[in-house]
Write a protein that holds these residues in place. Structure first.
Motif, PDB file in Angstrom:
ATOM      1  N   GLY A  38       0.836  -1.193   0.000  1.00 38.92           N
ATOM      2  CA  GLY A  38       0.000   0.000   0.000  1.00 38.92           C
ATOM      3  C   GLY A  38       0.865   1.234   0.000  1.00 38.92           C
ATOM      4  O   GLY A  38       2.094   1.155  -0.078  1.00 38.92           O
ATOM      5  N   ARG A  39       0.219   2.392   0.078  1.00 31.99           N
ATOM      6  CA  ARG A  39       0.969   3.645   0.028  1.00 31.99           C
ATOM      7  C   ARG A  39       1.680   3.959   1.340  1.00 31.99           C
ATOM      8  O   ARG A  39       2.634   4.727   1.363  1.00 31.99           O
ATOM      9  CB  ARG A  39       0.016   4.786  -0.344  1.00 31.99           C
ATOM     10  CG  ARG A  39      -0.464   4.727  -1.789  1.00 31.99           C
ATOM     11  CD  ARG A  39      -1.494   5.792  -2.100  1.00 31.99           C
ATOM     12  NE  ARG A  39      -2.728   5.566  -1.354  1.00 31.99           N
ATOM     13  CZ  ARG A  39      -3.824   6.313  -1.489  1.00 31.99           C
ATOM     14  NH1 ARG A  39      -3.817   7.336  -2.321  1.00 31.99           N
ATOM     15  NH2 ARG A  39      -4.901   6.048  -0.789  1.00 31.99           N
ATOM     16  N   PRO A  64       0.955   2.835 -12.385  1.00 35.31           N
ATOM     17  CA  PRO A  64       1.021   1.465 -12.916  1.00 35.31           C
ATOM     18  C   PRO A  64       2.407   0.838 -12.787  1.00 35.31           C
ATOM     19  O   PRO A  64       2.536  -0.375 -12.638  1.00 35.31           O
ATOM     20  CB  PRO A  64       0.628   1.639 -14.391  1.00 35.31           C
ATOM     21  CG  PRO A  64      -0.173   2.901 -14.428  1.00 35.31           C
ATOM     22  CD  PRO A  64       0.441   3.789 -13.378  1.00 35.31           C
ATOM     23  N   ARG A  65       3.469   1.672 -12.833  1.00 33.74           N
ATOM     24  CA  ARG A  65       4.825   1.134 -12.719  1.00 33.74           C
ATOM     25  C   ARG A  65       5.063   0.524 -11.349  1.00 33.74           C
ATOM     26  O   ARG A  65       5.883  -0.391 -11.204  1.00 33.74           O
ATOM     27  CB  ARG A  65       5.845   2.241 -12.983  1.00 33.74           C
ATOM     28  CG  ARG A  65       5.808   2.809 -14.404  1.00 33.74           C
ATOM     29  CD  ARG A  65       6.650   4.048 -14.515  1.00 33.74           C
ATOM     30  NE  ARG A  65       6.142   5.102 -13.619  1.00 33.74           N
ATOM     31  CZ  ARG A  65       6.701   6.306 -13.510  1.00 33.74           C
ATOM     32  NH1 ARG A  65       7.786   6.607 -14.211  1.00 33.74           N
ATOM     33  NH2 ARG A  65       6.186   7.206 -12.696  1.00 33.74           N
ATOM     34  N   SER A  66       4.340   1.008 -10.366  1.00 33.05           N
ATOM     35  CA  SER A  66       4.499   0.501  -9.004  1.00 33.05           C
ATOM     36  C   SER A  66       4.067  -0.956  -8.922  1.00 33.05           C
ATOM     37  O   SER A  66       4.770  -1.816  -8.369  1.00 33.05           O
ATOM     38  CB  SER A  66       3.675   1.363  -8.039  1.00 33.05           C
ATOM     39  OG  SER A  66       3.808   0.913  -6.711  1.00 33.05           O
ATOM     40  N   ARG A  69       6.412  -3.273 -11.001  1.00 33.75           N
ATOM     41  CA  ARG A  69       7.682  -3.525 -10.326  1.00 33.75           C
ATOM     42  C   ARG A  69       7.554  -4.661  -9.313  1.00 33.75           C
ATOM     43  O   ARG A  69       8.428  -5.541  -9.230  1.00 33.75           O
ATOM     44  CB  ARG A  69       8.158  -2.242  -9.634  1.00 33.75           C
ATOM     45  CG  ARG A  69       9.534  -2.346  -8.981  1.00 33.75           C
ATOM     46  CD  ARG A  69      10.034  -0.981  -8.547  1.00 33.75           C
ATOM     47  NE  ARG A  69       9.109  -0.297  -7.652  1.00 33.75           N
ATOM     48  CZ  ARG A  69       8.390   0.775  -7.982  1.00 33.75           C
ATOM     49  NH1 ARG A  69       8.471   1.275  -9.209  1.00 33.75           N
ATOM     50  NH2 ARG A  69       7.580   1.332  -7.102  1.00 33.75           N
ATOM     51  N   VAL A  70       6.469  -4.675  -8.550  1.00 34.98           N
ATOM     52  CA  VAL A  70       6.270  -5.722  -7.544  1.00 34.98           C
ATOM     53  C   VAL A  70       6.041  -7.071  -8.225  1.00 34.98           C
ATOM     54  O   VAL A  70       6.582  -8.097  -7.792  1.00 34.98           O
ATOM     55  CB  VAL A  70       5.085  -5.367  -6.623  1.00 34.98           C
ATOM     56  CG1 VAL A  70       4.800  -6.522  -5.661  1.00 34.98           C
ATOM     57  CG2 VAL A  70       5.380  -4.091  -5.840  1.00 34.98           C
ATOM     58  N   LEU A  71       5.258  -7.081  -9.308  1.00 34.28           N
ATOM     59  CA  LEU A  71       4.995  -8.336 -10.009  1.00 34.28           C
ATOM     60  C   LEU A  71       6.251  -8.904 -10.651  1.00 34.28           C
ATOM     61  O   LEU A  71       6.377 -10.125 -10.796  1.00 34.28           O
ATOM     62  CB  LEU A  71       3.910  -8.121 -11.075  1.00 34.28           C
ATOM     63  CG  LEU A  71       2.512  -7.775 -10.556  1.00 34.28           C
ATOM     64  CD1 LEU A  71       1.560  -7.540 -11.718  1.00 34.28           C
ATOM     65  CD2 LEU A  71       1.978  -8.866  -9.637  1.00 34.28           C
ATOM     66  N   GLU A  72       7.166  -8.039 -11.036  1.00 28.75           N
ATOM     67  CA  GLU A  72       8.426  -8.499 -11.615  1.00 28.75           C
ATOM     68  C   GLU A  72       9.403  -8.983 -10.548  1.00 28.75           C
ATOM     69  O   GLU A  72      10.216  -9.880 -10.790  1.00 28.75           O
ATOM     70  CB  GLU A  72       9.066  -7.362 -12.424  1.00 28.75           C
ATOM     71  CG  GLU A  72       8.297  -7.018 -13.701  1.00 28.75           C
ATOM     72  CD  GLU A  72       8.760  -5.710 -14.320  1.00 28.75           C
ATOM     73  OE1 GLU A  72       9.724  -5.111 -13.776  1.00 28.75           O
ATOM     74  OE2 GLU A  72       8.155  -5.290 -15.326  1.00 28.75           O
ATOM     75  N   GLU A  73       9.323  -8.405  -9.363  1.00 26.12           N
ATOM     76  CA  GLU A  73      10.293  -8.714  -8.311  1.00 26.12           C
ATOM     77  C   GLU A  73       9.948  -9.980  -7.540  1.00 26.12           C
ATOM     78  O   GLU A  73      10.847 -10.699  -7.086  1.00 26.12           O
ATOM     79  CB  GLU A  73      10.395  -7.532  -7.343  1.00 26.12           C
ATOM     80  CG  GLU A  73      11.454  -7.709  -6.262  1.00 26.12           C
ATOM     81  CD  GLU A  73      11.600  -6.480  -5.386  1.00 26.12           C
ATOM     82  OE1 GLU A  73      12.341  -6.551  -4.378  1.00 26.12           O
ATOM     83  OE2 GLU A  73      10.971  -5.439  -5.697  1.00 26.12           O
ATOM     84  N   PHE A  74       8.646 -10.281  -7.392  1.00 26.08           N
ATOM     85  CA  PHE A  74       8.233 -11.411  -6.558  1.00 26.08           C
ATOM     86  C   PHE A  74       7.429 -12.426  -7.378  1.00 26.08           C
ATOM     87  O   PHE A  74       6.746 -12.055  -8.335  1.00 26.08           O
ATOM     88  CB  PHE A  74       7.380 -10.923  -5.384  1.00 26.08           C
ATOM     89  CG  PHE A  74       8.084  -9.951  -4.480  1.00 26.08           C
ATOM     90  CD1 PHE A  74       9.001 -10.395  -3.535  1.00 26.08           C
ATOM     91  CD2 PHE A  74       7.844  -8.591  -4.583  1.00 26.08           C
ATOM     92  CE1 PHE A  74       9.654  -9.502  -2.699  1.00 26.08           C
ATOM     93  CE2 PHE A  74       8.485  -7.682  -3.752  1.00 26.08           C
ATOM     94  CZ  PHE A  74       9.396  -8.144  -2.810  1.00 26.08           C
ATOM     95  N   PRO A  75       7.489 -13.712  -6.994  1.00 22.35           N
ATOM     96  CA  PRO A  75       6.726 -14.752  -7.708  1.00 22.35           C
ATOM     97  C   PRO A  75       5.263 -14.769  -7.258  1.00 22.35           C
ATOM     98  O   PRO A  75       4.786 -15.726  -6.638  1.00 22.35           O
ATOM     99  CB  PRO A  75       7.451 -16.035  -7.304  1.00 22.35           C
ATOM    100  CG  PRO A  75       7.963 -15.752  -5.929  1.00 22.35           C
ATOM    101  CD  PRO A  75       8.356 -14.293  -5.934  1.00 22.35           C
ATOM    102  N   VAL A  76       4.549 -13.709  -7.592  1.00 22.21           N
ATOM    103  CA  VAL A  76       3.164 -13.557  -7.147  1.00 22.21           C
ATOM    104  C   VAL A  76       2.235 -14.449  -7.964  1.00 22.21           C
ATOM    105  O   VAL A  76       2.275 -14.438  -9.196  1.00 22.21           O
ATOM    106  CB  VAL A  76       2.713 -12.085  -7.266  1.00 22.21           C
ATOM    107  CG1 VAL A  76       1.242 -11.938  -6.911  1.00 22.21           C
ATOM    108  CG2 VAL A  76       3.563 -11.202  -6.361  1.00 22.21           C
TER     109      VAL A  76
END
Length: 354
Positions: A38-39, A64-66, A69-76
């Motif tokens: 969250g923010r 949207p970049r936020s 970035r999280v989807l690229e960094e973690f195996p969600v």
């Protein structure tokens, strides 16, 4: 408690009134990590420290970049949108990456946008679950159940009683104020007196929850209306009296909206109990109803979202975009959530005269 296979679950708004319930429930079910986001990174970190398999990240859905970035960094594997985004772009970003979505949004326009992602979700073998919460959510499941009880039903009436004593988040209060500014989606629906378990007969008023819109597409019915009241009859009369007088429509500017949100948020009159009742009517005058009752509607929404997430982690749900009433896996959801809520129902009988 059975644990799901290892996979990361991202809870957007994971420290809020609804999100914190989802975070807690999922953290107890999964061998993977729960990502509280969250923010407010400080709030996210504070909650994440309570669980051995949780971590916190900063995420702002307005950027949207936020999320990317999280989807690229973690195996969600699953993203739970515990706050309502401005549009369907976050859901699109998820499903095109093959990431499942659980969306607690309650605005009909937004859910319609997300429905249009069905083919994209199927293409990428992703599932997006909509109408996940108390209303919409349990209202949809009860509507499906009522239709099963009375298969020739043509009309669904949904009544929601909310406790004025529950402390809601600012986003939820702001959303409610915005809905009070809008006309009812079904202008034919007037107020209605309904018997509600634990409260007796109450007068409920039209309110633009999304279920009455989406159920006309997901169920073979021609009419659906949603009405709302509060456990305090006085608060109900004041709020909907102000709506009819146009008071809420005057609060259009940001400052006026903020002031009205703060005013309503400061009023805690009544209990934290809720009731959801769904009535089905057929052309022959037969009538049946189903209901659930419990405490703290934000907890109910969080529990529904957590149950939906658990189902997604099993891999048993079909790809595409679905409302809960469209999937048989959720037809027993009210019983699955006991004892957090109580289930009520009637037998088919002639419609009462009004």
């Amino acid at each position: 408690m059975n644990r799901s296979p290892q996979a990361d679950v991202l809870v957007v708004g994971g420290y809020g009134a609804v999100g914190s319930i989802v975070t807690r429930e999922v953290a107890l079910r999964t061998r993977g990590h729960v990502i509280v986001s969250g923010r407010d990174l400080v709030a996210a970190e504070s909650l994440a420290r309570q669980f051995g398999n949780a971590r916190a990240v900063h995420l702002d859905l307005a950027d949207p970049r936020s999320l990317a970035r999280v989807l690229e960094e973690f195996p969600v594997k699953v993203v739970v949108l515990a706050v309502e985004p401005d549009n369907a772009e976050p859901a699109r970003m998820c499903v095109e990456r093959g990431v499942h979505v659980v969306d607690v949004s309650a605005s009909a326009g937004l859910l319609t946008q997300t429905e249009r992602l069905h083919d994209l979700a199927v293409k990428h073998d992703a599932t997006a679950l909509l109408s996940v919460g108390l209303a919409p959510g349990l209202t949809n499941v009860l509507a499906r159940r009522a239709l099963d009880s009375l298969p020739d039903s043509h009309r669904i009436d949904i009544t929601i009683l909310l406790g004025g004593g529950e402390e809601h988040g600012k986003d939820a209060i702001r959303w409610t104020v915005r809905q009070l500014q809008a006309p009812s989606p079904d202008t034919r629906a007037g107020s209605l007196k309904v018997w509600l378990p634990g409260f007796g007969v109450r007068r409920a008023h039209p309110f633009p929850f999304s279920d009455q819109v989406t159920l006309r597409r997901t169920l073979p019915i021609s009419q659906a209306s949603t009405r709302m009241c509060f456990d305090s009859a006085t608060v109900t009369a004041l709020v909907f009296g102000a709506q009819r007088a146009g008071v809420f429509r005057l609060a259009r500017g940001p400052r006026a909206l903020a002031a009205l949100t703060a005013l309503i948020g400061g009023v805690h009159a009544g209990s934290d109990r809720y009731v959801v009742r769904v009535d089905a009517h057929d052309a022959e005058g037969q009538h049946v109803w189903h209901a659930v009752t419990g405490n703290r509607q934000s907890v109910a929404t969080g529990l529904v979202a957590a149950a939906a997430t658990a189902r997604l982690l099993t891999g048993e749900l079909p790809p595409g975009v679905h409302h809960l009433d469209q999937l048989h896996q959720f037809h027993q959801l009210p019983e699955d959530l006991a004892p957090a809520l109580q289930v009520w129902q009637s037998s088919p009988r002639p419609n009462p005269s009004h």
